[in-house]
Enzyme design. Sequence first.
Site, PDB file in Angstrom:
ATOM      1  N   HIS A  14     -34.354  78.160   8.914  1.00  9.73           N
ATOM      2  CA  HIS A  14     -35.240  77.010   8.669  1.00  9.73           C
ATOM      3  C   HIS A  14     -36.696  77.372   8.965  1.00  9.73           C
ATOM      4  CE1 HIS A  14     -35.462  72.362   8.675  1.00  9.73           C
ATOM      5  NE2 HIS A  14     -36.628  72.883   8.342  1.00  9.73           N
ATOM      6  N   HIS A  16     -40.818  77.289   7.202  1.00 15.78           N
ATOM      7  CA  HIS A  16     -41.747  76.870   6.152  1.00 15.78           C
ATOM      8  C   HIS A  16     -42.870  77.895   6.071  1.00 15.78           C
ATOM      9  CE1 HIS A  16     -40.050  72.732   5.910  1.00 15.78           C
ATOM     10  NE2 HIS A  16     -39.809  72.917   7.194  1.00 15.78           N
ATOM     11  N   ASN A  48     -40.145  73.151   0.252  1.00 15.22           N
ATOM     12  CA  ASN A  48     -41.240  72.176   0.097  1.00 15.22           C
ATOM     13  C   ASN A  48     -42.594  72.864   0.009  1.00 15.22           C
ATOM     14  OD1 ASN A  48     -41.236  72.871   2.803  1.00 15.22           O
ATOM     15  ND2 ASN A  48     -41.818  70.836   3.522  1.00 15.22           N
ATOM     16  N   HIS A 151     -32.100  67.036   5.538  1.00 21.78           N
ATOM     17  CA  HIS A 151     -33.125  66.515   6.463  1.00 21.78           C
ATOM     18  C   HIS A 151     -32.700  65.065   6.734  1.00 21.78           C
ATOM     19  CE1 HIS A 151     -37.447  65.877   7.714  1.00 21.78           C
ATOM     20  NE2 HIS A 151     -37.179  64.658   7.318  1.00 21.78           N
ATOM     21  N   HIS A 204     -32.103  70.384  11.915  1.00 17.93           N
ATOM     22  CA  HIS A 204     -32.843  69.906  13.096  1.00 17.93           C
ATOM     23  C   HIS A 204     -32.318  68.583  13.699  1.00 17.93           C
ATOM     24  CE1 HIS A 204     -34.677  67.715   9.836  1.00 17.93           C
ATOM     25  NE2 HIS A 204     -35.520  68.665   9.507  1.00 17.93           N
ATOM     26  N   ASP A 276     -37.324  75.559  12.440  1.00 18.27           N
ATOM     27  CA  ASP A 276     -38.189  74.617  11.712  1.00 18.27           C
ATOM     28  C   ASP A 276     -39.663  75.010  11.898  1.00 18.27           C
ATOM     29  OD1 ASP A 276     -39.076  72.584  10.125  1.00 18.27           O
ATOM     30  OD2 ASP A 276     -38.491  70.945  11.452  1.00 18.27           O
ATOM     31  N   GLY A 295     -44.782  68.736  12.647  1.00 18.22           N
ATOM     32  CA  GLY A 295     -44.276  70.106  12.712  1.00 18.22           C
ATOM     33  C   GLY A 295     -45.089  71.030  13.594  1.00 18.22           C
TER      34      GLY A 295
HETATM   35 ZN   LIG Z   1     -36.753  68.745   7.890  1.00 20.37          ZN
END
Ligand SMILES: [Zn+2]
Length: 389
Positions: A14, A16, A48, A151, A204, A276, A295
């Site tokens: 996980h 980003h 995303n 999510h 998460h 995350d 985040g």
């Molecule tokens: Zn998420």
Amino acid sequence: MSKSYSFPGFIDVHVHFRDPGVPEAETTASGLAAAARGGFAAVVTMPNTTPACDSPEQLQYQQVAAGNSTHQPTNPSTYKPTNPPTHQPPLLLPSACITKGRLGHEVANLEVLAEAGAAFFTDDGSYVADDKVMEEAMRRSATLGMCICEHAMDTKVQGEGVIRDCDLARIRHLPVIPASAETVAIRRDLSICRVTGCRLHIQHISTAEGVELVRAAQKEGLPVTAEATPHHLLLSCERIPRDDANYKMAPPLGNDEDRAELRRAVKEGVLMFATDHAPHPAAKKSLGFAASANGIIGLETAIPITWTVMVEGEGMDPDAWARAWWKMPRGILSPRAAARLDGAPQTTVEAGEWKVVEVSKFASLSRNCPYDGMEFNCWPNTAATTLVP
Ligand SMILES: [Zn+2]
């Protein structure tokens, strides 16, 4: 005296990277440098990005940016990390959207995305609110033998909330997210899992009630897993020191009871770890709790935090701790993505020596992190990382 441990390469399922989209927050190169510095052999990127990763072209773009492809990048990153990894960069395994454009209305072309190498499907950052869309996605994903990752935050229950109920929420009059935002979503997904048989992974997880639902579903024999982040295991909403958006994430930090239940479930082998890792430019995190983005970054502190909390603090067996970073994450990857891990470097950690987190030394381009100055007693030894013979 520190003690050295080596394990099969750790996987963070996980992360980003803001590529394409917000290169000043993280590029593929800087994200992989952060992963290497954090001791990871592989990462799974969330879809995303801008545009969202819902096409074979977007999957290919990420592979090229990561140097996992023989093709030349069409849009090469010019970023050179100041703290470059000394060995081969971690593998980048991209995930793909559940729905077209990650908008929740229409199931993406899952068959084509699986063929193009998606590690699993997720609309992370958004809940797939339409029950019928989620059921169709899980039916098709089950046929493909692919995992759906959720999510799990019901949009309606969450409303405008930004934080769980706690002192800071009351003092600052911040809108609250009830724990049921998570449990309503998990219950819905479990009911679809029961009828479709689709492999389901809850991302998460943050509430004691949510953990209990997953634990019960596993006992029932449903193909369900879930992940706990370092921040939900270390921090709690009752201990947020001030109106500091480095404590703001989605889902929000739980209370002390939630945190204790997450730790218990990790120790039992109910939950795996995932960071995350969510980089943001400073301008998006300096607007106070109400208005800042959700985040925090986590790749370079994940091993220190999870070891210190779970092995040092909770007495978890080091091998069991490591399995929550390599074996359990492998289980949610497509067989093709999992096969790419064969021959990946091992993860070596040095445990027993307390050292301070220095955010200024991070390889990540972002600094949205509440851990600066905190001490942990286990660190990845990237110099000792070796290729498995
Ligand atoms: Zn998420």
